[in-house]
Write a protein that holds these residues in place. Structure first.
Motif, short mmCIF file in Angstrom:
data_model
loop_
_atom_site.label_atom_id
_atom_site.label_comp_id
_atom_site.label_asym_id
_atom_site.label_seq_id
_atom_site.Cartn_x
_atom_site.Cartn_y
_atom_site.Cartn_z
N LEU A 166 0.80 -1.23 0.00
CA LEU A 166 0.00 0.00 0.00
C LEU A 166 0.83 1.27 0.00
CD1 LEU A 166 -2.99 -0.90 2.32
CD2 LEU A 166 -2.95 -0.67 -0.15
N LEU A 167 1.91 1.31 0.77
CA LEU A 167 2.72 2.52 0.75
C LEU A 167 3.32 2.74 -0.63
CD1 LEU A 167 3.84 4.91 2.34
CD2 LEU A 167 5.82 3.49 2.94
N ALA A 168 3.82 1.68 -1.24
CA ALA A 168 4.40 1.80 -2.59
C ALA A 168 3.35 2.29 -3.58
CB ALA A 168 4.98 0.46 -3.03
N ARG A 169 2.13 1.80 -3.49
CA ARG A 169 1.05 2.24 -4.39
C ARG A 169 0.82 3.74 -4.25
NH1 ARG A 169 -2.41 -1.92 -6.29
NH2 ARG A 169 -1.86 -3.95 -5.43
N ASN A 170 0.77 4.20 -3.00
CA ASN A 170 0.48 5.60 -2.77
C ASN A 170 1.63 6.51 -3.18
OD1 ASN A 170 -2.20 6.20 -1.04
ND2 ASN A 170 -1.45 4.16 -0.53
N LEU A 171 2.85 5.99 -3.19
CA LEU A 171 4.01 6.79 -3.58
C LEU A 171 4.39 6.56 -5.04
CD1 LEU A 171 6.24 6.33 -0.40
CD2 LEU A 171 4.65 8.18 -0.94
N VAL A 392 -3.15 8.80 18.44
CA VAL A 392 -2.33 8.81 17.23
C VAL A 392 -1.85 10.23 16.98
CG1 VAL A 392 -2.16 8.09 14.83
CG2 VAL A 392 -3.85 7.00 16.33
N THR A 393 -0.56 10.36 16.68
CA THR A 393 0.05 11.66 16.40
C THR A 393 0.83 11.58 15.11
OG1 THR A 393 0.30 12.05 18.78
CG2 THR A 393 1.58 13.45 17.30
N VAL A 394 0.74 12.61 14.28
CA VAL A 394 1.51 12.64 13.04
C VAL A 394 2.91 13.15 13.34
CG1 VAL A 394 0.80 14.99 12.40
CG2 VAL A 394 1.50 13.36 10.63
N GLU A 395 3.91 12.56 12.68
CA GLU A 395 5.31 12.97 12.79
C GLU A 395 5.73 13.50 11.41
OE1 GLU A 395 6.60 12.91 15.66
OE2 GLU A 395 5.32 11.50 16.78
N PRO A 396 5.63 14.80 11.17
CA PRO A 396 5.88 15.34 9.84
C PRO A 396 7.32 15.11 9.36
CG PRO A 396 4.73 16.95 11.23
CD PRO A 396 5.20 15.85 12.12
N ALA A 397 7.43 14.75 8.09
CA ALA A 397 8.74 14.64 7.40
C ALA A 397 9.76 13.84 8.20
CB ALA A 397 9.27 16.04 7.10
N SER A 398 9.34 12.75 8.81
CA SER A 398 10.21 12.00 9.73
C SER A 398 10.89 10.80 9.09
CB SER A 398 9.40 11.53 10.94
OG SER A 398 8.24 10.82 10.53
N LEU A 399 10.54 10.46 7.84
CA LEU A 399 11.12 9.29 7.20
C LEU A 399 11.56 9.64 5.77
CD1 LEU A 399 11.66 6.18 7.23
CD2 LEU A 399 9.35 5.91 6.29
N VAL A 400 12.78 9.24 5.42
CA VAL A 400 13.28 9.45 4.05
C VAL A 400 12.95 8.20 3.23
CG1 VAL A 400 15.27 9.93 2.61
CG2 VAL A 400 15.14 10.90 4.90
N VAL A 401 12.31 8.38 2.09
CA VAL A 401 11.94 7.27 1.21
C VAL A 401 12.52 7.53 -0.18
CG1 VAL A 401 10.03 5.98 0.17
CG2 VAL A 401 9.83 6.83 2.52
N ARG A 402 12.98 6.48 -0.82
CA ARG A 402 13.51 6.60 -2.17
C ARG A 402 12.37 6.48 -3.19
NH1 ARG A 402 18.83 5.72 -3.55
NH2 ARG A 402 19.24 6.77 -1.57
N LEU A 403 12.15 7.55 -3.97
CA LEU A 403 11.05 7.63 -4.93
C LEU A 403 11.59 7.63 -6.36
CD1 LEU A 403 8.81 10.38 -3.27
CD2 LEU A 403 8.73 7.90 -2.96
N PRO A 404 10.74 7.34 -7.34
CA PRO A 404 11.18 7.44 -8.74
C PRO A 404 11.57 8.86 -9.10
CG PRO A 404 9.10 6.22 -8.56
CD PRO A 404 9.35 6.85 -7.23
N ARG A 405 12.53 9.00 -10.01
CA ARG A 405 12.91 10.33 -10.47
C ARG A 405 11.86 10.87 -11.42
NH1 ARG A 405 17.84 12.10 -9.08
NH2 ARG A 405 19.34 10.60 -8.27
#
Length: 405
Positions: A166-171, A392-405
């Motif tokens: 699911l995360l990959a689909r959304n990204l 539940v609390t949101v943690e903004p910009a807390s994870l680096v993910v490798r996305l397509p260029r």
């Protein structure tokens, strides 16, 4: 119901309910595979187009750089759930070949276990100084591996190994080709996304026994081992991270109630069977409080809090959800009976916000949800047992993910 629906209406309702059960459980057939991308590296930027030698070291182009040592090859860690593959050694050989072809060193290969589903392996990878950590498994593996990377600068690469992804689909990361997904992880761009932190409250023994004895609320999933009677001890609360969605109620019941033997035989269809069994389950009452001032008390069948909104099959449960906006989206599902589920399905499919509150949308940065009885909980598709409350609390910009260029 006061009147009998026509056969046409009943058929439509059944179809919508079946689809909703599977989609809410995140385990329906994946979307039609897109054409695989052409294999290979994208061309490097003009200024980086230097001659290369085997092994990935660059050839010096000026007199001043001729004495430099060859550049260190970048290295990725692959954290794999071995239960997802029939031939793990074949997958490992393929991944090693792709890494070398892209100028990377042989990857650090780490397999998850029942005792450690990825957290310890990800921490080891970070300690060893890898340049990239890739999760190769289902959404649960992604969540566990990511938990060790939150707050670091080490990027997460997403490799498809489950049915949801699911995360990959959304990204918009490739999910139909391991080659394409790994190439994206090795050659893509880094981006920061939000994550969510959830603290759950375990029920007491008396609360669980009361639910087990409730004849109007038969349950197959309640486990007395979830009980913690000493409310002051550390075991009474648990802290977890998630990336996609947390669900309290129906969706978690569906996942927990799917028989393992049936899943082994028919795969995702087992969740349809489980969903149909739980459709007539009673609603429960929740008290909801958000940091933005929302206060409400409502009877629901399910509450979902999400970081992203797209499910399998192209279904969008949370149309306004974005992975990097610093805001969580929340959906309350309150259908009653077969027709109520069908109407809820129509509201979700059409993204209709008006009408009956069987599908209610909200946004927040922090939310506390308390239930009037213990209910099942799931995080990114992993069942977590029963809980009486969650924050539940949101943690903004807390994870680096490798996305397509």
């Amino acid at each position: 119901m006061d009147t009998d629906p026509s056969w046409a209406l009943l058929a439509l309702a059944l179809a919508l309910v079946l689809g909703l059960c599977a989609l809410v459980a995140w385990l329906v057939v994946t979307e039609p595979a897109a054409a695989d991308r052409r294999w290979g590296n994208p061309p490097p930027p003009e200024e980086d187009r230097r001659p290369a030698v085997p092994g990935g070291a660059e050839v010096a182009t000026t007199r001043e750089t001729t004495d430099r040592a060859p550049a260190r090859l970048r290295r990725a860690a692959i954290i794999v759930n071995p239960t997802k593959f029939d031939d793990v050694s074949r997958v490992r050989a393929r991944i090693t070949e792709i890494c070398r072809r892209n100028g990377w060193a042989e990857p650090l290969w780490l397999e998850t276990t029942a005792e450690d589903p990825g957290l310890g392996q990800a921490r080891r990878a970070v300690e060893e100084g890898v340049d990239l950590v890739c999760s190769l498994g289902g959404d649960g593996t992604v969540r566990t591996v990511a938990s060790a990377l939150i707050g670091t600068d080490v990027p997460l690469g997403l490799l498809p190994g489950g049915t949801g992804n699911l995360l990959a689909r959304n990204l918009k990361i490739p999910i139909d080709s391991l080659d394409s997904a790994l190439t994206t992880a090795l050659t893509g761009r880094d981006a920061r996304i939000d994550t969510c932190t959830l603290t759950l409250l375990r029920p007491t023994t008396d609360e669980l026994v009361e639910r087990l004895e409730d004849e109007e609320d038969p349950t197959e999933n309640v486990d007395l081992e979830d009980a913690v009677d000493d409310r002051s001890c550390d075991e009474a609360t648990e802290r977890h991270h998630f990336l996609v969605m947390a669900g309290l109620g129906f969706d978690a019941e569906v996942m927990a109630g799917a028989p393992e033997k049936l899943k082994a035989k028919v795969g995702w269809a087992a969740y349809i069977v489980s969903g149909l069994r739980h459709l007539k389950g009673p609603q429960f009452v929740v008290d909801i409080r958000t940091a933005e001032g929302l206060r409400l008390r409502r009877r629901v069948r399910s509450v979902l809090v999400g970081n992203v909104g797209r499910l399998t099959g192209g279904m969008i449960l949370m149309p306004d959800a974005k992975h990097d906006d610093g805001i969580m989206d929340m959906v309350l599902l309150s259908p009653e009976g077969l027709v109520g589920w069908a109407a809820a399905g129509v509201q979700i499919v059409t993204r209709q916000r008006r009408g009956h509150q069987r599908v209610d949308h909200h946004t927040c940065t922090r939310v506390t949800i308390r239930s009037d009885k213990p209910v099942e909980l799931q995080l990114d598709g992993d069942t977590m047992g029963t809980a009486s409350a969650m924050e539940v609390t949101v943690e903004p910009a807390s994870l680096v993910v490798r996305l397509p260029r």
